[in-house]
Design a protein around this motif. Structure first.
Motif, PDB file in Angstrom:
ATOM      1  N   ASP A 103       0.831  -1.213   0.000  1.00 19.62           N
ATOM      2  CA  ASP A 103       0.000   0.000   0.000  1.00 19.62           C
ATOM      3  C   ASP A 103       0.859   1.255   0.000  1.00 19.62           C
ATOM      4  O   ASP A 103       0.415   2.314  -0.421  1.00 19.62           O
ATOM      5  CB  ASP A 103      -0.880   0.046   1.268  1.00 19.62           C
ATOM      6  N   ASP A 104       2.075   1.146   0.528  1.00 19.42           N
ATOM      7  CA  ASP A 104       2.962   2.303   0.629  1.00 19.42           C
ATOM      8  C   ASP A 104       3.999   2.342  -0.492  1.00 19.42           C
ATOM      9  O   ASP A 104       4.895   3.170  -0.469  1.00 19.42           O
ATOM     10  CB  ASP A 104       3.683   2.298   1.982  1.00 19.42           C
ATOM     11  N   MET A 105       3.891   1.386  -1.432  1.00 24.64           N
ATOM     12  CA  MET A 105       4.859   1.344  -2.525  1.00 24.64           C
ATOM     13  C   MET A 105       4.244   1.879  -3.811  1.00 24.64           C
ATOM     14  O   MET A 105       3.037   1.774  -4.017  1.00 24.64           O
ATOM     15  CB  MET A 105       5.342  -0.101  -2.745  1.00 24.64           C
ATOM     16  N   PHE A 106       5.092   2.437  -4.675  1.00 24.82           N
ATOM     17  CA  PHE A 106       4.611   2.858  -5.992  1.00 24.82           C
ATOM     18  C   PHE A 106       4.236   1.607  -6.797  1.00 24.82           C
ATOM     19  O   PHE A 106       4.838   0.549  -6.623  1.00 24.82           O
ATOM     20  CB  PHE A 106       5.703   3.649  -6.718  1.00 24.82           C
ATOM     21  N   PRO A 107       3.248   1.737  -7.678  1.00 27.44           N
ATOM     22  CA  PRO A 107       2.820   0.569  -8.452  1.00 27.44           C
ATOM     23  C   PRO A 107       3.931   0.070  -9.376  1.00 27.44           C
ATOM     24  O   PRO A 107       4.813   0.828  -9.752  1.00 27.44           O
ATOM     25  CB  PRO A 107       1.618   1.086  -9.252  1.00 27.44           C
ATOM     26  N   PRO A 108       3.881  -1.204  -9.733  1.00 24.42           N
ATOM     27  CA  PRO A 108       4.944  -1.779 -10.563  1.00 24.42           C
ATOM     28  C   PRO A 108       5.007  -1.152 -11.958  1.00 24.42           C
ATOM     29  O   PRO A 108       4.007  -0.660 -12.476  1.00 24.42           O
ATOM     30  CB  PRO A 108       4.537  -3.254 -10.672  1.00 24.42           C
ATOM     31  N   MET A 109       6.203  -1.188 -12.513  1.00 24.22           N
ATOM     32  CA  MET A 109       6.429  -0.736 -13.898  1.00 24.22           C
ATOM     33  C   MET A 109       6.696  -1.975 -14.736  1.00 24.22           C
ATOM     34  O   MET A 109       7.561  -2.784 -14.386  1.00 24.22           O
ATOM     35  CB  MET A 109       7.674   0.161 -13.954  1.00 24.22           C
ATOM     36  N   ARG A 110       5.963  -2.086 -15.820  1.00 24.90           N
ATOM     37  CA  ARG A 110       6.133  -3.267 -16.662  1.00 24.90           C
ATOM     38  C   ARG A 110       7.157  -2.971 -17.750  1.00 24.90           C
ATOM     39  O   ARG A 110       7.085  -1.949 -18.427  1.00 24.90           O
ATOM     40  CB  ARG A 110       4.775  -3.642 -17.260  1.00 24.90           C
ATOM     41  N   VAL A 111       8.140  -3.837 -17.890  1.00 24.09           N
ATOM     42  CA  VAL A 111       9.139  -3.724 -18.958  1.00 24.09           C
ATOM     43  C   VAL A 111       9.208  -5.105 -19.612  1.00 24.09           C
ATOM     44  O   VAL A 111       9.743  -6.041 -19.025  1.00 24.09           O
ATOM     45  CB  VAL A 111      10.529  -3.335 -18.400  1.00 24.09           C
ATOM     46  N   GLU A 114       8.706  -8.382 -17.626  1.00 21.40           N
ATOM     47  CA  GLU A 114       9.103  -8.230 -16.221  1.00 21.40           C
ATOM     48  C   GLU A 114       8.387  -7.061 -15.559  1.00 21.40           C
ATOM     49  O   GLU A 114       7.983  -6.111 -16.219  1.00 21.40           O
ATOM     50  CB  GLU A 114      10.618  -8.009 -16.131  1.00 21.40           C
ATOM     51  N   GLU A 115       8.287  -7.158 -14.234  1.00 29.11           N
ATOM     52  CA  GLU A 115       7.710  -6.059 -13.455  1.00 29.11           C
ATOM     53  C   GLU A 115       8.730  -5.559 -12.454  1.00 29.11           C
ATOM     54  O   GLU A 115       9.294  -6.349 -11.689  1.00 29.11           O
ATOM     55  CB  GLU A 115       6.470  -6.554 -12.695  1.00 29.11           C
ATOM     56  N   PHE A 116       8.932  -4.249 -12.460  1.00 25.19           N
ATOM     57  CA  PHE A 116       9.879  -3.653 -11.528  1.00 25.19           C
ATOM     58  C   PHE A 116       9.154  -2.722 -10.570  1.00 25.19           C
ATOM     59  O   PHE A 116       8.154  -2.116 -10.930  1.00 25.19           O
ATOM     60  CB  PHE A 116      10.938  -2.850 -12.294  1.00 25.19           C
ATOM     61  N   VAL A 117       9.695  -2.608  -9.372  1.00 26.39           N
ATOM     62  CA  VAL A 117       9.145  -1.630  -8.425  1.00 26.39           C
ATOM     63  C   VAL A 117      10.271  -0.797  -7.835  1.00 26.39           C
ATOM     64  O   VAL A 117      11.413  -1.250  -7.745  1.00 26.39           O
ATOM     65  CB  VAL A 117       8.355  -2.306  -7.270  1.00 26.39           C
ATOM     66  N   LEU A 118       9.913   0.440  -7.462  1.00 24.89           N
ATOM     67  CA  LEU A 118      10.856   1.281  -6.733  1.00 24.89           C
ATOM     68  C   LEU A 118      10.930   0.730  -5.313  1.00 24.89           C
ATOM     69  O   LEU A 118       9.912   0.420  -4.710  1.00 24.89           O
ATOM     70  CB  LEU A 118      10.359   2.724  -6.697  1.00 24.89           C
ATOM     71  N   ARG A 119      12.105   0.645  -4.778  1.00 25.28           N
ATOM     72  CA  ARG A 119      12.238  -0.052  -3.496  1.00 25.28           C
ATOM     73  C   ARG A 119      11.732   0.782  -2.314  1.00 25.28           C
ATOM     74  O   ARG A 119      11.972   1.991  -2.248  1.00 25.28           O
ATOM     75  CB  ARG A 119      13.686  -0.446  -3.249  1.00 25.28           C
ATOM     76  N   PRO A 120      11.075   0.144  -1.363  1.00 23.06           N
ATOM     77  CA  PRO A 120      10.702   0.816  -0.127  1.00 23.06           C
ATOM     78  C   PRO A 120      11.819   0.698   0.906  1.00 23.06           C
ATOM     79  O   PRO A 120      11.830   1.400   1.915  1.00 23.06           O
ATOM     80  CB  PRO A 120       9.476   0.032   0.344  1.00 23.06           C
ATOM     81  N   ARG A 166       8.224  11.633  -0.653  1.00 23.91           N
ATOM     82  CA  ARG A 166       8.017  10.376  -1.404  1.00 23.91           C
ATOM     83  C   ARG A 166       9.323   9.651  -1.698  1.00 23.91           C
ATOM     84  O   ARG A 166       9.323   8.526  -2.126  1.00 23.91           O
ATOM     85  CB  ARG A 166       7.282  10.686  -2.704  1.00 23.91           C
ATOM     86  N   GLN A 167      10.414  10.372  -1.549  1.00 22.35           N
ATOM     87  CA  GLN A 167      11.720   9.712  -1.666  1.00 22.35           C
ATOM     88  C   GLN A 167      12.543  10.102  -0.449  1.00 22.35           C
ATOM     89  O   GLN A 167      12.689  11.287  -0.156  1.00 22.35           O
ATOM     90  CB  GLN A 167      12.451  10.165  -2.933  1.00 22.35           C
ATOM     91  N   ILE A 168      13.026   9.107   0.265  1.00 25.89           N
ATOM     92  CA  ILE A 168      13.929   9.424   1.371  1.00 25.89           C
ATOM     93  C   ILE A 168      15.297   8.853   1.040  1.00 25.89           C
ATOM     94  O   ILE A 168      15.420   7.839   0.354  1.00 25.89           O
ATOM     95  CB  ILE A 168      13.438   8.860   2.730  1.00 25.89           C
ATOM     96  N   ASN A 169      16.317   9.537   1.533  1.00 28.13           N
ATOM     97  CA  ASN A 169      17.682   9.071   1.344  1.00 28.13           C
ATOM     98  C   ASN A 169      18.184   8.632   2.707  1.00 28.13           C
ATOM     99  O   ASN A 169      18.475   9.450   3.573  1.00 28.13           O
ATOM    100  CB  ASN A 169      18.515  10.171   0.710  1.00 28.13           C
ATOM    101  N   LEU A 170      18.232   7.316   2.855  1.00 32.68           N
ATOM    102  CA  LEU A 170      18.331   6.718   4.182  1.00 32.68           C
ATOM    103  C   LEU A 170      19.735   6.203   4.479  1.00 32.68           C
ATOM    104  O   LEU A 170      20.324   5.493   3.675  1.00 32.68           O
ATOM    105  CB  LEU A 170      17.328   5.557   4.231  1.00 32.68           C
TER     106      LEU A 170
END
Ligand SMILES: [Zn+2]
Length: 432
Positions: A103-111, A114-120, A166-170
């Motif tokens: 629920d807290d992740m951006f939806p997958p990107m289809r390439v 394959e499906e990729f997601v931005l990492r949480p 929406r983007q943190i640098n951890l």
């Protein structure tokens, strides 16, 4: 039950997105107002809410903190790694993020297929770095450090400044160790937190032991959790650290120690965390060869000392009310010629400071001296060196410090040396 934070994730704060305490009649430092006034960061609608642009002066502060994080990682026996900000969805299915956190992740990107997601989070990547070679008990602990970008699909209504983004640098470290090494590693993490806080002038409000709650949004068996919670409580007791019990505040795959701080408005937030995790090593099938020649499961410790750069910088802007100690100040020294006839000498002095590595500006004489000094004060510059007739003739400067002190006839050599010393020692004071 929705678990809304990850181990090294700063807990979301509850401040209103657009509110400005100053506008509401308070006189409390607010990082959004100061960020605008001091030109540290900006948000542009075309880029999107919660995606701040770090302006040059804000970038200086962040770069200094990243340098501190890197030094601290090395001092703490960590090895640094770099891993990609996206990965196949399957990676996060394996780690359990997809199930518990999507629920807290951006939806997958289809390439293609394959499906990729931005990492949480980068824990899964680090588990695979660990798994990239065979490990023996002699290699442990393996400590992997990375300061990298993580993503949260927060709705725009709740976003504001640097504290909800929406983007943190951890700043994140994952320690893989044998179970009997856990107490030592918790001690090491606590020492790192204490060292950094001393340097940054941050006081710990309290330590919190965040445990599993009553819901079913957690990975792994209750008995494993109970053991992990006991481990953390014992480690804290051994260190003589008092803590508060917080059921229901754990990350979805393990209990954690949260280091709580309080901002000038009295709001409490989590800055650093240390989390104990028996679940990820299981899910990724991690192992090491023990002294008995058999395969053993390592424990994973998630350690976030400096937190997200966004959260930390927001906190420090308010902590210092924008008047950063010399080592963090975007501009450390302004050299100010009284008139055009002193500009040559001013450029010379500024050049020497810049050669010594100080962030220096030479101020053009485009307004009265009083106006220009006020400008420097508004920018909260730690050191202003004025050069008029007398200073020009003597090859010296009249120094005005941010704390109100005025020192006449300071040699340029001494000025550069003393400021450099304050910066190198990351001292909170101005020296002199
Ligand atoms: Zn982690």
């Amino acid at each position: 039950m929705r678990i809304n934070h990850l181990p090294t994730d700063p807990a979301p704060d509850d401040r209103p997105a657009g509110g400005d305490p100053a506008a509401a009649g308070h006189d409390l430092p607010d990082h959004r107002r100061l960020g605008r006034e001091l030109k540290l960061f900006a948000t542009e609608p075309l880029v999107g809410a919660g995606l701040p642009l770090w302006l040059p002066d804000g970038a200086v502060i962040r770069a200094e903190l990243e340098k501190l994080a890197a030094e601290e990682a090395i001092r703490g026996g960590c090895q640094r790694v770099f891993t990609p900000v996206l990965a196949k969805r399957a990676l996060f299915e394996r780690s359990g993020h997809w199930d518990k956190f999507s629920d807290d992740m951006f939806p997958p990107m289809r390439v293609g297929e394959e499906e990729f997601v931005l990492r949480p989070a980068n824990c899964p990547h680090h588990a695979l770095v660990y798994a990239s070679e065979q490990r023996s008990y002699r290699d442990l602990p393996v400590r992997l450090a990375e300061l990298g970008a993580m993503f949260r699909s927060e709705l725009s209504g709740v976003l504001g400044g640097l504290s909800r983004v929406r983007q943190i640098n951890l700043d994140d470290t994952h320690v893989f160790c044998a179970p009997d090494q856990v107490p030592g590693e918790i001690g090491r993490a606590a020492a790192s937190v204490q060292r950094c806080y001393r340097l940054l002038g941050i006081e710990v409000a309290r330590y919190r032991l965040s445990r599993r709650g009553s819901g079913d949004g957690y990975l792994g068996h209750r008995d494993v959790w109970a053991a992990a919670e006991r481990h953390l409580a014992e480690a804290l007791a051994d260190l003589g650290i008092e803590f508060e019990d917080a059921p229901g505040e754990a990350a979805f795959y393990g209990p954690k120690i949260d280091v709580q701080v309080v901002d000038p408005a009295g709001r409490e937030e989590t800055l650093s965390t240390v989390q104990l995790d028996f679940n990820q090593p299981e899910r990724f099938g991690l192992w090491f060869t023990g002294p008995d020649g058999g395969r053993h499961r390592p424990v994973m410790i998630h350690r976030g000392v400096l937190s997200a750069m966004e959260r930390l910088v927001a906190f420090l802007i308010e902590r210092y009310d924008g008047a950063f100690p010399p080592w963090l100040a975007p501009v450390q020294l302004v050299v100010m010629p009284v008139g055009e006839q002193h500009a040559g000498r001013a450029r010379e002095a500024a050049g020497r400071a810049a050669d010594a590595g100080l962030r220096t500006e030479c101020d053009p004489p485009d307004a009265t001296l009083g106006t220009r000094i006020r400008r420097a004060r508004d920018r909260k510059i730690p050191y202003v060196a004025v050069i008029g007739d007398r200073e020009d003739a003597a090859g010296r400067v009249a120094l005005r410090l941010r704390d109100g002190r005025r020192l006449d006839g300071v040699g340029v050599e001494r000025l550069v040396e003393e400021v450099s010393r304050q910066v190198a020692s990351r001292s909170a004071g101005l020296g002199f």
